[in-house]
Design an enzyme around this catalytic site. Structure first.
Site, PDB file in Angstrom:
ATOM      1  CG  ASN A 106       3.072   4.476   1.824  1.00  0.00           C
ATOM      2  OD1 ASN A 106       3.882   4.121   0.970  1.00  0.00           O
ATOM      3  ND2 ASN A 106       2.338   3.622   2.509  1.00  0.00           N
ATOM      4  CB  THR A 107       4.107  10.492   5.101  1.00  0.00           C
ATOM      5  OG1 THR A 107       2.732  10.115   5.088  1.00  0.00           O
ATOM      6  CG2 THR A 107       4.223  11.986   5.372  1.00  0.00           C
ATOM      7  CG  ASN A 124       4.165   1.244   9.644  1.00  0.00           C
ATOM      8  OD1 ASN A 124       3.467   0.797   8.737  1.00  0.00           O
ATOM      9  ND2 ASN A 124       3.916   2.384  10.258  1.00  0.00           N
ATOM     10  CG  PHE A 165      -0.557   9.214   7.051  1.00  0.00           C
ATOM     11  CD1 PHE A 165      -0.437   7.853   7.290  1.00  0.00           C
ATOM     12  CD2 PHE A 165       0.417  10.057   7.594  1.00  0.00           C
ATOM     13  CE1 PHE A 165       0.622   7.341   8.036  1.00  0.00           C
ATOM     14  CE2 PHE A 165       1.477   9.555   8.344  1.00  0.00           C
ATOM     15  CZ  PHE A 165       1.578   8.206   8.556  1.00  0.00           C
ATOM     16  CB  SER A 214       3.695   5.656   7.360  1.00  0.00           C
ATOM     17  OG  SER A 214       3.292   5.635   6.003  1.00  0.00           O
ATOM     18  CG  ASN A 237      -0.415   0.682   2.421  1.00  0.00           C
ATOM     19  OD1 ASN A 237      -0.494   1.902   2.556  1.00  0.00           O
ATOM     20  ND2 ASN A 237       0.177  -0.106   3.322  1.00  0.00           N
ATOM     21  CE  LYS A 284       2.554   0.231  12.960  1.00  0.00           C
ATOM     22  NZ  LYS A 284       1.171   0.069  12.522  1.00  0.00           N
TER      23      LYS A 284
HETATM   24  C1  LIG Z   1      -3.627  -0.749   3.644  1.00  0.00           C
HETATM   25  C2  LIG Z   1      -2.819  -0.523   4.874  1.00  0.00           C
HETATM   26  C3  LIG Z   1      -2.854   0.709   5.511  1.00  0.00           C
HETATM   27  C4  LIG Z   1      -2.096   0.935   6.661  1.00  0.00           C
HETATM   28  N1  LIG Z   1      -2.174   2.144   7.280  1.00  0.00           N
HETATM   29  C5  LIG Z   1      -1.459   2.357   8.409  1.00  0.00           C
HETATM   30  C6  LIG Z   1      -1.548   3.600   9.090  1.00  0.00           C
HETATM   31  O1  LIG Z   1      -2.297   4.489   8.717  1.00  0.00           O
HETATM   32  N2  LIG Z   1      -0.780   3.766  10.198  1.00  0.00           N
HETATM   33  C7  LIG Z   1       0.049   2.782  10.679  1.00  0.00           C
HETATM   34  O2  LIG Z   1       0.702   2.993  11.696  1.00  0.00           O
HETATM   35  N3  LIG Z   1       0.128   1.587  10.063  1.00  0.00           N
HETATM   36  C8  LIG Z   1      -0.603   1.353   8.952  1.00  0.00           C
HETATM   37  N4  LIG Z   1      -0.516   0.135   8.336  1.00  0.00           N
HETATM   38  C9  LIG Z   1       0.427  -0.876   8.870  1.00  0.00           C
HETATM   39  C10 LIG Z   1      -0.247  -1.900   9.779  1.00  0.00           C
HETATM   40  O3  LIG Z   1      -0.776  -1.294  10.925  1.00  0.00           O
HETATM   41  C11 LIG Z   1       0.762  -2.990  10.192  1.00  0.00           C
HETATM   42  O4  LIG Z   1       1.790  -2.399  10.947  1.00  0.00           O
HETATM   43  C12 LIG Z   1       1.375  -3.711   9.004  1.00  0.00           C
HETATM   44  O5  LIG Z   1       0.423  -3.912   7.983  1.00  0.00           O
HETATM   45  C13 LIG Z   1       1.943  -5.089   9.371  1.00  0.00           C
HETATM   46  O6  LIG Z   1       0.943  -5.933   9.895  1.00  0.00           O
HETATM   47  P1  LIG Z   1       0.204  -7.083   9.001  1.00  0.00           P
HETATM   48  O7  LIG Z   1       1.290  -7.866   8.331  1.00  0.00           O
HETATM   49  O8  LIG Z   1      -0.613  -7.861   9.967  1.00  0.00           O
HETATM   50  O9  LIG Z   1      -0.641  -6.347   8.011  1.00  0.00           O
HETATM   51  C14 LIG Z   1      -1.273  -0.111   7.187  1.00  0.00           C
HETATM   52  C15 LIG Z   1      -1.256  -1.352   6.547  1.00  0.00           C
HETATM   53  C16 LIG Z   1      -2.000  -1.586   5.409  1.00  0.00           C
HETATM   54  C17 LIG Z   1      -1.958  -2.940   4.750  1.00  0.00           C
END
Ligand SMILES: Cc1cc2nc3c(=O)[nH]c(=O)nc-3n(C[C@H](O)[C@H](O)[C@H](O)COP(=O)(O)O)c2cc1C
Length: 361
Positions: A183-184, A253, A121, A181, A117, A224
């Site tokens: 992406n910022t 993350n 934000f 993140s 992704n 985080k």
């Molecule tokens: C589509 C998407 C959007 C996410 N948005 C955020 C976010 O806004 N803030 C954040 O701290 N992590 C965000 N994450 C990261 C997740 O909270 C998590 O740390 C990461 O996906 C790893 O866990 P997983 O393998 O169970 O998905 C996002 C993940 C995905 C897939």
């Protein structure tokens, strides 16, 4: 049932499917009887073995919803019905939020059980989240994850974080400071010592002020982290966290690494899901090795069942979170993990999950 729903959802564009699912989730969350039906179908029940007690934190079980799935808290009353012990909403940014990057910005890598992704934000802003949270019915503990707006230069990031914290403070059971993140632009630079000192310093000042004014305890604050930090950087942040006003760390993350995937994503961004699991484990283990039980650690990244969940706990996580596996396996994943955890703790002779935290480090 979820297999059927999934085959329908997976034929849709990933973000459209996400929007649709969240809209249905919000609808269910607003209906008392639908929630009750759902909980009984999923056999949500109390599990004393799984109760978690942390500094300023108490969860019925260690499994939480990870940040980013319900950024604006649209379905806050649904997550407890699925059996979660806590949820993390956000990332939210100050004011009216922002639209995020333009699409396509979400892609499933089905065979790899992963997601890429580059959402950036997208959110409706911290004040709107506060409104949603203040009208919630459930008392499931909620962490609010805060970040900075894309247009805010890195040197003024602190103002954004403080503004977001100020908006959501009253409604948060803990605060997650997102400096990871991918992406910022520049966001992850905030993981360096110089930035961290100012950022955490100012946030904790505000946290204490708000607590004093409300006559209650400051909110637990957790940072985080990205999985792409070097070992030296991880050690530095762990040391910093122990000396700072932080309750703990959330690891991790999404990653910019493409190790362990067989498919070639068509978009850039952060990778989550199964291929992230080993790295997220390694980061957690390293932090625990240095901090022992002096920090409350939340493990996240690639947890897709009870085995991985249990391993993460034994590597030092007092709580864990899921996102990607929920997309692939559906809401039954929550009870699967909880039941599997209970069975494993029982098998290994633990009388509470806290006894298993960090035993493998
Ligand atoms: C589509 C998407 C959007 C996410 N948005 C955020 C976010 O806004 N803030 C954040 O701290 N992590 C965000 N994450 C990261 C997740 O909270 C998590 O740390 C990461 O996906 C790893 O866990 P997983 O393998 O169970 O998905 C996002 C993940 C995905 C897939």
């Amino acid at each position: 049932v979820y297999d059927l729903v999934r085959s329908f959802l997976f034929r849709m564009d990933a973000e459209a499917a996400h929007r649709w699912t969240l809209a249905q989730a919000a609808r269910v969350a607003q209906s008392g009887w639908l929630l009750r039906v759902l909980s009984s179908l999923l056999e949500v029940r109390e599990r004393p073995l799984l109760r978690v007690q942390g500094p300023g934190l108490a969860f019925d079980n260690p499994l939480g919803l990870a940040a980013g799935l319900d950024k604006d808290g649209e379905a806050v009353d649904l997550w407890p019905a699925l059996g979660f012990g806590f949820m993390e909403v956000g990332t939210v940014t100050p004011g009216t939020g922002q639209r995020g990057n333009s699409g396509p910005r979400l892609e499933r890598l089905v065979e790899d059980r992963a997601i890429v992704n580059r959402m950036g934000f997208n959110n409706a802003g911290a004040p709107a989240l506060r409104e949603r949270l203040s009208s919630r019915v459930s008392d499931l503990p909620v962490g609010v994850n805060i970040g900075k707006s894309k247009d805010t230069p890195i040197d003024r990031a602190v103002e954004d974080y403080c503004q977001a914290l100020d908006s959501v403070w009253m409604e948060a059971d803990y605060v997650a400071i997102n400096v990871s993140s991918p992406n910022t632009p520049d966001l992850r630079k905030l993981q360096s010592r110089t930035y961290l000192e100012t950022l955490v310093g100012e946030l904790s000042k505000l946290n204490r002020e708000r607590a004093m004014r409300s006559n209650c305890a400051p909110k637990p604050m957790l940072l985080k982290l990205a999985p792409d930090l070097s070992d030296v950087e991880i050690d530095g942040i762990t040391e910093f966290a122990m000396g700072a006003d932080l309750t703990g760390l959330i690891a991790t993350n999404t990653t910019l690494s493409r190790a362990g995937i067989t498919l070639k994503p068509s978009i850039e961004g952060g990778l989550s899901g199964a291929p992230l699991a080993d790295r997220a484990e390694a980061v957690l283990r390293r932090i625990r090795g240095r901090a022992g039980n002096r920090l409350f650690l939340i493990g996240v990244g690639g947890i897709d069942g009870a085995e991985r969940a249990y391993r993460r706990i034994r590597l030092g996580a007092s709580a864990i979170q899921v996102y990607t596996a929920l997309v692939y396996q559906g809401p039954g994943l929550v009870e699967d993990i909880l039941e599997g955890l209970e069975a494993r703790l029982d098998r290994d002779g633990f009388s509470n999950v806290s006894e298993a935290v960090g035993v493998d480090v």
